[in-house]
Design a protein around this motif. Sequence first.
Motif, short mmCIF file in Angstrom:
data_model
loop_
_atom_site.label_atom_id
_atom_site.label_comp_id
_atom_site.label_asym_id
_atom_site.label_seq_id
_atom_site.Cartn_x
_atom_site.Cartn_y
_atom_site.Cartn_z
N ILE A 1 -86.09 11.92 -4.46
CA ILE A 1 -87.39 12.32 -3.91
C ILE A 1 -87.87 11.30 -2.88
O ILE A 1 -88.41 11.67 -1.83
N VAL A 2 -87.66 10.01 -3.16
CA VAL A 2 -88.07 8.96 -2.22
C VAL A 2 -87.35 9.13 -0.89
O VAL A 2 -87.96 9.04 0.19
N VAL A 3 -86.04 9.39 -0.93
CA VAL A 3 -85.28 9.61 0.30
C VAL A 3 -85.76 10.88 1.01
O VAL A 3 -85.89 10.91 2.24
N SER A 4 -86.04 11.92 0.23
CA SER A 4 -86.53 13.18 0.81
C SER A 4 -87.83 12.96 1.57
O SER A 4 -88.03 13.51 2.66
N GLU A 5 -88.72 12.16 1.00
CA GLU A 5 -90.00 11.89 1.65
C GLU A 5 -89.81 11.17 2.98
O GLU A 5 -90.56 11.40 3.94
N PHE A 6 -88.81 10.30 3.05
CA PHE A 6 -88.52 9.60 4.31
C PHE A 6 -88.18 10.61 5.41
O PHE A 6 -88.74 10.55 6.52
N PHE A 7 -87.29 11.56 5.09
CA PHE A 7 -86.89 12.55 6.09
C PHE A 7 -88.04 13.49 6.44
O PHE A 7 -88.18 13.92 7.59
N GLU A 8 -88.85 13.84 5.46
CA GLU A 8 -89.99 14.72 5.72
C GLU A 8 -90.95 14.11 6.73
O GLU A 8 -91.59 14.81 7.51
N LYS A 9 -91.04 12.78 6.72
CA LYS A 9 -91.98 12.10 7.60
C LYS A 9 -91.43 11.90 9.01
O LYS A 9 -92.21 11.82 9.97
N ILE A 10 -90.11 11.81 9.17
CA ILE A 10 -89.57 11.49 10.50
C ILE A 10 -89.09 12.72 11.26
O ILE A 10 -88.95 12.66 12.48
N LEU A 11 -88.82 13.83 10.56
CA LEU A 11 -88.28 15.01 11.23
C LEU A 11 -89.38 15.98 11.62
O LEU A 11 -90.47 15.97 11.03
N PRO A 12 -89.12 16.84 12.62
CA PRO A 12 -90.12 17.84 13.02
C PRO A 12 -90.53 18.72 11.85
O PRO A 12 -89.75 18.93 10.91
N PRO A 13 -91.76 19.28 11.87
CA PRO A 13 -92.26 20.06 10.75
C PRO A 13 -91.48 21.33 10.46
O PRO A 13 -91.62 21.91 9.37
N ARG A 14 -90.64 21.77 11.39
CA ARG A 14 -89.84 22.98 11.14
C ARG A 14 -88.65 22.73 10.22
O ARG A 14 -87.94 23.66 9.88
N PHE A 15 -88.45 21.48 9.81
CA PHE A 15 -87.39 21.18 8.85
C PHE A 15 -87.97 21.13 7.44
O PHE A 15 -89.11 20.67 7.25
N ARG A 16 -87.19 21.57 6.49
CA ARG A 16 -87.53 21.42 5.07
C ARG A 16 -86.50 20.52 4.43
O ARG A 16 -85.30 20.60 4.76
N VAL A 17 -86.92 19.68 3.52
CA VAL A 17 -86.01 18.81 2.79
C VAL A 17 -85.98 19.28 1.34
O VAL A 17 -87.02 19.34 0.68
N GLU A 18 -84.81 19.64 0.86
CA GLU A 18 -84.65 20.19 -0.47
C GLU A 18 -83.82 19.26 -1.35
O GLU A 18 -82.79 18.73 -0.91
N CYS A 19 -84.26 19.05 -2.56
CA CYS A 19 -83.49 18.25 -3.52
C CYS A 19 -82.61 19.19 -4.34
O CYS A 19 -83.10 19.98 -5.15
N GLY A 20 -81.32 19.10 -4.11
CA GLY A 20 -80.36 19.89 -4.88
C GLY A 20 -80.09 21.26 -4.29
O GLY A 20 -81.00 21.97 -3.87
N GLY A 21 -78.82 21.62 -4.20
CA GLY A 21 -78.45 22.93 -3.70
C GLY A 21 -76.97 22.98 -3.35
O GLY A 21 -76.31 21.96 -3.25
N GLU A 22 -76.46 24.19 -3.22
CA GLU A 22 -75.08 24.42 -2.80
C GLU A 22 -75.07 25.14 -1.47
O GLU A 22 -76.07 25.77 -1.08
N ILE A 23 -73.94 25.06 -0.77
CA ILE A 23 -73.80 25.69 0.54
C ILE A 23 -72.56 26.57 0.53
O ILE A 23 -71.52 26.19 -0.04
N ILE A 24 -72.65 27.72 1.15
CA ILE A 24 -71.49 28.61 1.29
C ILE A 24 -71.29 28.94 2.76
O ILE A 24 -72.21 28.79 3.57
#
Length: 285
Positions: free
Chosen positions: A46-69
């Motif tokens: 969560i701490v790392v996620s908060e870092f990215f939420e603060k530096i990236l444009p608001p159109r990005f979402r930071v999610e903890c946990g997930g898979e990609i296909i």
Amino acid sequence: MLASEEGANRPVLLDYFKAYYDTLWAKYEQGRLLKSPSDKGRFREIVVSEFFEKILPPRFRVECGGEIIDSYGSRSRQIDVLIVRDDAPRIPMSYGMVYLVEGVFATIEVKSVLDGESLNDALENMKSVSKLRSTPALIIGSGAMMGRPLRIVFAYESELSLEAIKERLMMKDTLGLVDILCVLNRGAIMKNANMFKPRDGGLIRMVIAPKTVIKPSKYEKAPSHKEPYALREDTLAKDPYIVAQKKLASIAFLYLYTTTYATSFLWRTYNLIKYLEPLDYWVNP
């Protein structure tokens, strides 16, 4: 406490990075108060996620946990942190969220203390992401581009030296898997693929290089280019990775990498038709 640096070569953003470095480290220390290892791991993600939420444009979402296909049937392992666009195509499942690779900007593996075992685990996760193939889409605009998710490893501490980590990254089975690896109390290791070029023990800025490798002298004479910009996967130098030994590099170059590629990612379209092919399947009874 990091020593202050004075003089003409002092980076403009140094104080800002130092302030946030201290914040990240303080939160990491707070996490030690948690008794459950899983709670500690979750808190530090969560701490790392908060870092990215603060530096990236608001159109990005930071999610903890997930898979990609991808549309070819490949699937990643569970990823600690994903950075996706706010309109990223996804499929909610009972066990969690599954994201289509075209909407994923970056994948981050977070480790409290990096050692041989945890490094190998992070590399296995990055390997699963590297096997995903994104369907080409229209990109509106220009800038540094990457046709796949950025692959990042972030650790607060490491039992391994940066040089030892670099040696592991350069092994045949893992070469090129990680774009940037950051250790908060040591520094950063970055893929040397046209973003930087070493010279006399230092770094020459090579951000937003065109499709072909440009020598520093030529780049300095012609800082603007008409060609589309891209990070070439096949132009790794003789030394594939660059090591930045200062602790603040862990924050500074993480900031540089993600913000450099963020803009062009926001202006690409999605081409998801392959996920439904063959189309005849849906028509025939």
